[in-house]
Design a protein around this motif. Structure first.
Motif: not given
Lengths: 255, 255
Positions: A75-83, A186-193, A218-219, B243-245
């Motif tokens: 499955f494909t999941a989106l990191l960004s919220r643009v869509k 207002q924003g978030f930071v993802d750290e992927i591992g 995600r913070t 990834h920062v948003e």
DNA sequence: CAGTGGTCTAGACCACTGC
DNA sequence: CAGTGGTCTAGACCACTGA
């Protein structure tokens, strides 16, 4: 002997799998058969199979045999919220799934507890080690496929005494709830591992040995402080994370 | 017997590792010792150790012993380009490394070849299966630590006959080179996944068994078509992708 | 050299599956 | 029931390391 015998046996099997002589889903020769073919003991054959198992190439089932692993369609999941505007996101469902045909994921279990922040969590939430936090664990399925584990951590001074500390899902999602409490994101930071699964993950995902998990930490921040730390855990072979930046020609969007 | 003996032995060792009784870097009791302690055969002890090895908890070295794995301190790489303007990015060095203290990564080997697109590559580059492509493989170190493998794929009608088809690094990066050829990058899509390493990756990264790799597949687009597909491969335990948003409070940037 | 893990054997019995 | 993989033993010899 240039290579140990069990490497040679593994190589022989790997070649047959790669060439398609052993197709996905097909059963390998039984261990006694392989032992006879290669003039080896059964234990040596088992060492060879262990190699392939740990690479995720085959999977053994007691009483049935050893089978070539069928590649999972991720499955494909989106990191960004643009869509996906926040309003359209399913409550607390985690990263939005965009393909195949985003069936909504379904939460089946939720545990809420309070605890003390360890150093890592404290650092990310901008609090001190040992400060109280509210923790929400949940499990999601897509259909009957185990999809994700979510662990969320909130500073107690934000979440204590609110609905976040009650068991039960949060109408409209916890980010909206935090906004209503006066802490809009207002924003978030993802750290992927990525790492090998622990026992709990192993059981939830029905993982064959040799399958890693992907973790997104995600913070989330309000205008002045961290308000939530969420850890999303996925099966490595069932998830692809998508990140889009800049402009993509219309013909290639939504691939 | 509720649990198989080798699970019990593994559990016993895991507990000691978790509690700190066996600290990172420390040697486990020898296999004969463990066998005596648990009244088991050496092979059973080896099964237990294999479990821990495949979870990345311990690592055996012939002639020396079995040691508790020292957790690697991961480098952090940026998915977004918000913090590092393209002009400041090192040529072809892949995702920008922001911590610890971004030493520039160093390329040590580069192989350029031509080939035919398989279905996956063709789909992503918007060409047909079997169409000719230019492939550039490279390896990077940070200091003497193997850092990343990069495989880039270009449609031959873009890259054929250009400097991209020559061995040798590209001054200013291949994205700049493509821009000068009339194909400026307007955006890209990253697809992030994780899997167990293949033999080439295993050797390059000196991977202990039980360590996955993280793969970022980045498809770059000009205003009207895909111009490059690049696959970045990292050790799962040595990389964190960032990834920062949105907006992050100043006090929490660059964590 | 002694001690470590790496490879390998030839058996045994158990647990599970499908027929 | 026969056939599969799962567990376990008790040995053997090899390859590598450090003293």
């Amino acid at each position: 002997m240039a290579q140990p015998k069990y490497h040679q046996i593994a190589e022989h099997l790997r070649a047959q799998i790669g060439s398609g002589a052993l197709a996905p889903g097909q059963r390998l020769p039984s261990e006694p058969d392989l032992a006879a073919q290669h003039d080896a003991s059964r234990n040596t054959v088992r060492l060879a199979i262990a190699l392939l198992t740990n690479q995720g190439l085959v999977e053994s089932r007691q009483g049935l045999g050893t089978f070539v692993h069928e590649p999972a369609k991720p499955f494909t999941a989106l990191l960004s919220r643009v869509k996906t505007p926040p309003d359209e996101q399913h409550a607390s469902a985690g990263l939005p799934v965009i393909s195949p045909a985003a069936d909504e994921s379904e939460m089946v279990r939720l545990v809420v507890e309070t605890g003390l922040a360890d150093q890592d969590i404290a650092d990310k939430l901008g609090i001190r080690t040992g400060d109280p936090i509210v923790i929400r664990h949940s499990q999601y399925y897509i259909g009957d496929v185990p999809w994700q584990l979510i662990n969320s951590y909130y500073p107690s001074d934000l979440a204590g005494g609110t609905a976040l500390q009650q068991a039960g899902s949060i109408e409209g999602g916890s980010i909206r709830m935090l906004a209503e409490l006066g802490h809009p994101q207002q924003g978030f930071v993802d750290e992927i591992g990525s790492r090998m699964p622990d026992g709990r993950e192993f059981a939830f995902f029905h993982l064959p040995t040799g399958t890693p998990v992907v973790v997104v930490n995600r913070t989330s921040y309000s205008a002045d402080r961290p308000i939530r730390l969420t850890s999303y855990v996925y099966r490595g072979d069932r998830v692809r994370l998508l990140h889009v930046e800049g402009t993509i020609p219309a013909a290639y969007r939504e691939v």
